[in-house]
Design a protein around this motif. Structure first.
Motif, mmCIF file in Angstrom:
data_model
loop_
_atom_site.group_PDB
_atom_site.id
_atom_site.type_symbol
_atom_site.label_atom_id
_atom_site.label_comp_id
_atom_site.label_asym_id
_atom_site.label_seq_id
_atom_site.Cartn_x
_atom_site.Cartn_y
_atom_site.Cartn_z
ATOM 1 N N SER A 80 0.831 -1.206 0.000
ATOM 2 C CA SER A 80 0.000 0.000 0.000
ATOM 3 C C SER A 80 0.867 1.257 0.000
ATOM 4 C CB SER A 80 -0.930 0.022 1.215
ATOM 5 O OG SER A 80 -0.214 0.384 2.380
ATOM 6 N N LEU A 81 0.283 2.321 -0.464
ATOM 7 C CA LEU A 81 0.989 3.595 -0.548
ATOM 8 C C LEU A 81 1.398 4.099 0.829
ATOM 9 C CD1 LEU A 81 1.916 5.936 -2.349
ATOM 10 C CD2 LEU A 81 -0.274 7.002 -1.873
ATOM 11 N N VAL A 82 0.528 3.988 1.815
ATOM 12 C CA VAL A 82 0.856 4.486 3.147
ATOM 13 C C VAL A 82 2.022 3.688 3.731
ATOM 14 C CG1 VAL A 82 -0.008 4.766 5.501
ATOM 15 C CG2 VAL A 82 -1.415 5.470 3.575
ATOM 16 N N TYR A 83 2.012 2.381 3.561
ATOM 17 C CA TYR A 83 3.105 1.540 4.069
ATOM 18 C C TYR A 83 4.422 1.920 3.406
ATOM 19 C CZ TYR A 83 5.623 -2.660 5.565
ATOM 20 O OH TYR A 83 6.532 -3.525 6.113
ATOM 21 N N THR A 84 4.430 1.987 2.091
ATOM 22 C CA THR A 84 5.672 2.317 1.396
ATOM 23 C C THR A 84 6.133 3.730 1.741
ATOM 24 O OG1 THR A 84 4.447 2.926 -0.606
ATOM 25 C CG2 THR A 84 5.316 0.688 -0.504
ATOM 26 N N THR A 85 5.188 4.638 1.977
ATOM 27 C CA THR A 85 5.548 5.991 2.401
ATOM 28 C C THR A 85 6.160 5.956 3.793
ATOM 29 O OG1 THR A 85 3.829 6.976 1.034
ATOM 30 C CG2 THR A 85 4.671 8.318 2.850
ATOM 31 N N PHE A 86 5.608 5.121 4.672
ATOM 32 C CA PHE A 86 6.165 5.021 6.018
ATOM 33 C C PHE A 86 7.599 4.477 5.972
ATOM 34 C CE2 PHE A 86 6.581 3.301 10.354
ATOM 35 C CZ PHE A 86 6.346 4.480 11.060
ATOM 36 N N VAL A 87 7.860 3.532 5.086
ATOM 37 C CA VAL A 87 9.224 3.016 4.917
ATOM 38 C C VAL A 87 10.138 4.164 4.487
ATOM 39 C CG1 VAL A 87 10.698 1.489 3.516
ATOM 40 C CG2 VAL A 87 8.518 0.648 4.415
ATOM 41 N N ARG A 88 9.689 4.958 3.523
ATOM 42 C CA ARG A 88 10.485 6.111 3.058
ATOM 43 C C ARG A 88 10.700 7.119 4.189
ATOM 44 N NH1 ARG A 88 6.941 7.475 -1.621
ATOM 45 N NH2 ARG A 88 7.340 9.594 -1.001
ATOM 46 N N LEU A 89 9.646 7.344 4.984
ATOM 47 C CA LEU A 89 9.774 8.289 6.095
ATOM 48 C C LEU A 89 10.808 7.800 7.112
ATOM 49 C CD1 LEU A 89 6.079 9.399 6.729
ATOM 50 C CD2 LEU A 89 7.961 10.803 5.855
ATOM 51 N N LEU A 90 10.770 6.515 7.435
ATOM 52 C CA LEU A 90 11.763 5.981 8.373
ATOM 53 C C LEU A 90 13.178 6.197 7.842
ATOM 54 C CD1 LEU A 90 10.041 2.685 9.582
ATOM 55 C CD2 LEU A 90 10.729 4.609 11.026
ATOM 56 N N ASP A 91 13.376 5.963 6.549
ATOM 57 C CA ASP A 91 14.690 6.204 5.945
ATOM 58 C C ASP A 91 15.081 7.678 6.061
ATOM 59 O OD1 ASP A 91 15.024 3.537 5.217
ATOM 60 O OD2 ASP A 91 14.297 3.838 3.165
ATOM 61 N N ARG A 92 14.142 8.572 5.766
ATOM 62 C CA ARG A 92 14.417 10.016 5.849
ATOM 63 C C ARG A 92 14.719 10.431 7.286
ATOM 64 N NH1 ARG A 92 10.819 13.496 1.693
ATOM 65 N NH2 ARG A 92 11.146 12.189 -0.101
ATOM 66 N N TRP A 93 13.912 9.924 8.224
ATOM 67 C CA TRP A 93 14.117 10.286 9.629
ATOM 68 C C TRP A 93 15.454 9.768 10.132
ATOM 69 C CZ3 TRP A 93 8.556 8.484 11.272
ATOM 70 C CH2 TRP A 93 7.618 9.399 10.762
#
Length: 187
Positions: free
Chosen positions: A120-133
């Motif tokens: 899902s988009l939200v899951y993949t976005t959360f993965v990206r956010l964790l990487d950014r954070w």
């Protein structure tokens, strides 16, 4: 495929304007200008076509929300904004509202879509956010992406079972869980 697309388009418009319960297979077939039997060539039930439409609509709305936010914003307000927008846009969308209003469909969606979470988009976005954070040094000491994803998955499991939570303010409960989750993930 043309007839299946006609059925999908007709069902989408009917579900969006009338909701799941008030829409019949006969209405979908009539709006698609096909026979009821043709419906059953593609779908074994009204729920089957609804699930396909729900999944696409859910991802479409979430994509619009993710595209409209700054993923580099402060994490807590960012995640709250995304969740708030999902709730607000679901409120006015009879297709997405079934997740909150129809326990049987909620259970069916949750049952048929457990692996869909990871794509899902939200899951993949959360993965990206964790990487950014992590790159920005915002993760708490000892926090790994795997642990952060496990916490996110726990919130998703709660959301899948939201019909079992006795509360009059599910949105607040979800916000509290997300706030607590981010308090553990972030410094």
């Amino acid at each position: 495929m043309e007839k299946q697309q006609q059925l999908l388009t007709a069902a989408y418009h009917l579900f969006k304007t009338k909701g799941f319960k008030a829409t019949s297979i006969a209405e979908i077939a009539a709006a698609a200008q096909v026979a009821v039997g043709t419906f059953y060539n593609f779908y074994d039930s009204k729920a089957a076509i609804f699930l396909q439409i729900y999944t696409a609509e859910n991802e479409r709305v979430k994509a619009n929300i993710i595209a409209a936010v700054d993923l580099d914003a402060d994490p807590l307000p960012l995640v709250r904004q995304v969740v708030h927008e999902i709730m607000v846009q679901s409120q006015d969308n009879l297709i997405l509202q079934e997740w909150f209003d129809n326990p049987k469909l909620n259970a069916l969606i949750a049952q048929t879509a457990p692996s869909a979470v990871e794509t899902s988009l939200v899951y993949t976005t959360f993965v990206r956010l964790l990487d950014r954070w992590q790159a920005r040094g915002l993760l708490a000491p000892g926090m790994t992406q795997a642990r952060g994803l496990s916490l996110f998955n726990a919130v998703v499991v709660v959301d899948f079972h939201q019909s079992e939570i006795t509360t009059t303010d599910y949105a607040q409960v979800l916000d509290d869980l997300i706030t607590g989750m981010l308090a553990v993930i972030l410094k």
